[in-house]
Enzyme design. Structure first.
Site, mmCIF file in Angstrom:
data_model
loop_
_atom_site.group_PDB
_atom_site.id
_atom_site.type_symbol
_atom_site.label_atom_id
_atom_site.label_comp_id
_atom_site.label_asym_id
_atom_site.label_seq_id
_atom_site.Cartn_x
_atom_site.Cartn_y
_atom_site.Cartn_z
ATOM 1 C CE LYS A 73 -4.306 -2.205 2.534
ATOM 2 N NZ LYS A 73 -3.580 -3.611 2.936
ATOM 3 C CG PHE A 74 4.591 0.931 -2.379
ATOM 4 C CD1 PHE A 74 4.863 0.784 -1.561
ATOM 5 C CD2 PHE A 74 4.297 0.150 -3.237
ATOM 6 C CE1 PHE A 74 6.082 -0.134 -1.647
ATOM 7 C CE2 PHE A 74 5.111 -1.009 -3.579
ATOM 8 C CZ PHE A 74 6.050 -1.314 -2.416
ATOM 9 C CB THR A 80 9.234 8.242 -2.777
ATOM 10 O OG1 THR A 80 10.254 9.205 -2.385
ATOM 11 C CG2 THR A 80 8.856 7.036 -1.544
ATOM 12 C CB THR A 131 -12.267 -4.260 4.133
ATOM 13 O OG1 THR A 131 -11.701 -4.635 4.383
ATOM 14 C CG2 THR A 131 -12.200 -4.188 2.631
ATOM 15 N NE ARG A 192 -12.619 -13.050 8.314
ATOM 16 C CZ ARG A 192 -11.459 -12.373 7.600
ATOM 17 N NH1 ARG A 192 -11.951 -12.612 6.703
ATOM 18 N NH2 ARG A 192 -10.816 -11.758 8.479
ATOM 19 C CD GLN A 201 -11.234 -7.524 5.821
ATOM 20 O OE1 GLN A 201 -11.613 -6.517 6.584
ATOM 21 N NE2 GLN A 201 -9.892 -8.075 6.565
ATOM 22 N N GLY A 221 -7.911 -14.918 4.486
ATOM 23 C CA GLY A 221 -6.433 -14.727 5.197
ATOM 24 C C GLY A 221 -6.952 -16.166 6.701
#
Length: 245
Positions: A73-74, A80, A131, A192, A201, A221
């Protein structure tokens, strides 16, 4: 200029599942990777694991045949961010992301940094609204519109900058496909399987619901990584998706 460790960005892996490798150590993450097939999922490496283990972990996963979503998540000044995205391309990752709230100049610079990589460039997507955030969280940072409205606003900006898609809640998927087109990829955390705990979440959906509303890639996950039999769980989720009309 492209990395020799790149797996692929050709779409040869049809699974929409991206498994989040949220482990405390590299050995556990690699042990999980050895239990599942790279044909059944891609893998996401986030800030914690990349900070601890760096490019070596990415190479280890590539050697096992996995496409890797580098979820860092730059969000920085344009130059940069562009250099960071190019560094991710050198690693040969399949997908990399930036924060859309970094603005048009930042996102455009990131996109331009990937042009030399041609077809071997990773997918470049932008994060809209996390989220884990609801309307109250947005109000706390001075945003008075709803999460859905903010996500749409940032998705439009992302599309205007030529990026490949956004990270968003599955609840915004139908509207974002209407606004940005079917080719605009939607990547959704907060997925999920039925019966799983919501965890941290707040805006969640089941895998079947996510596919039905147009999600392209779903990040899952703990329901998979903490399963006693991860490959079985993964296959069960994939099987459930074949029933979605």
């Amino acid at each position: 200029m492209t990395s020799a460790t790149k797996t692929n960005n050709s779409g040869s892996i049809s699974s929409p599942i991206v498994v989040a490798l949220d482990y405390a150590n590299k050995d556990a993450a690699l042990a999980f990777a050895d239990q599942v097939s790279p044909q059944d999922c891609r893998l996401k490496v986030g800030k914690e694991m990349f900070t601890l283990y760096g490019p070596e972990l990415i190479r280890d996963l590539h050697q096992r045949g996995f496409d890797v979503f580098l979820d860092l998540k730059f969000h920085d000044i344009p130059n940069t961010t562009a250099r960071a995205v190019a560094a991710a391309a050198e690693l040969g990752v399949w997908m990399v992301n930036v924060h859309a709230s970094g603005g048009a100049r930042m996102m455009s610079a990131a996109k331009e940094a990937l042009l030399p990589y041609g077809a071997q460039a990773p997918l470049l997507i932008a994060v809209t609204v996390l989220t884990s955030m609801d309307s109250e969280d947005l109000r706390d940072i001075g945003i008075t519109i709803s999460p859905a409205e903010q996500a749409e606003r940032l998705a439009k900006l992302t599309w205007d900058c030529g990026l490949d898609g956004v990270v968003c809640s599955a609840h915004e998927a139908v509207r974002l496909k209407q606004v940005c087109g079917e080719d605009f990829s939607l990547v959704t955390p907060g997925i999920r399987p039925q019966g799983s705990e919501a965890g941290d979440q707040r805006r969640i959906m089941t895998p079947e619901q996510a596919v039905a509303v147009g999600v392209d890639y779903m990040v899952i996950g703990r329901p998979i990584t903490q399963s006693p039999d991860p490959e079985k769980t993964l296959r069960e989720i994939l099987a459930s998706l074949t029933k979605v009309a």
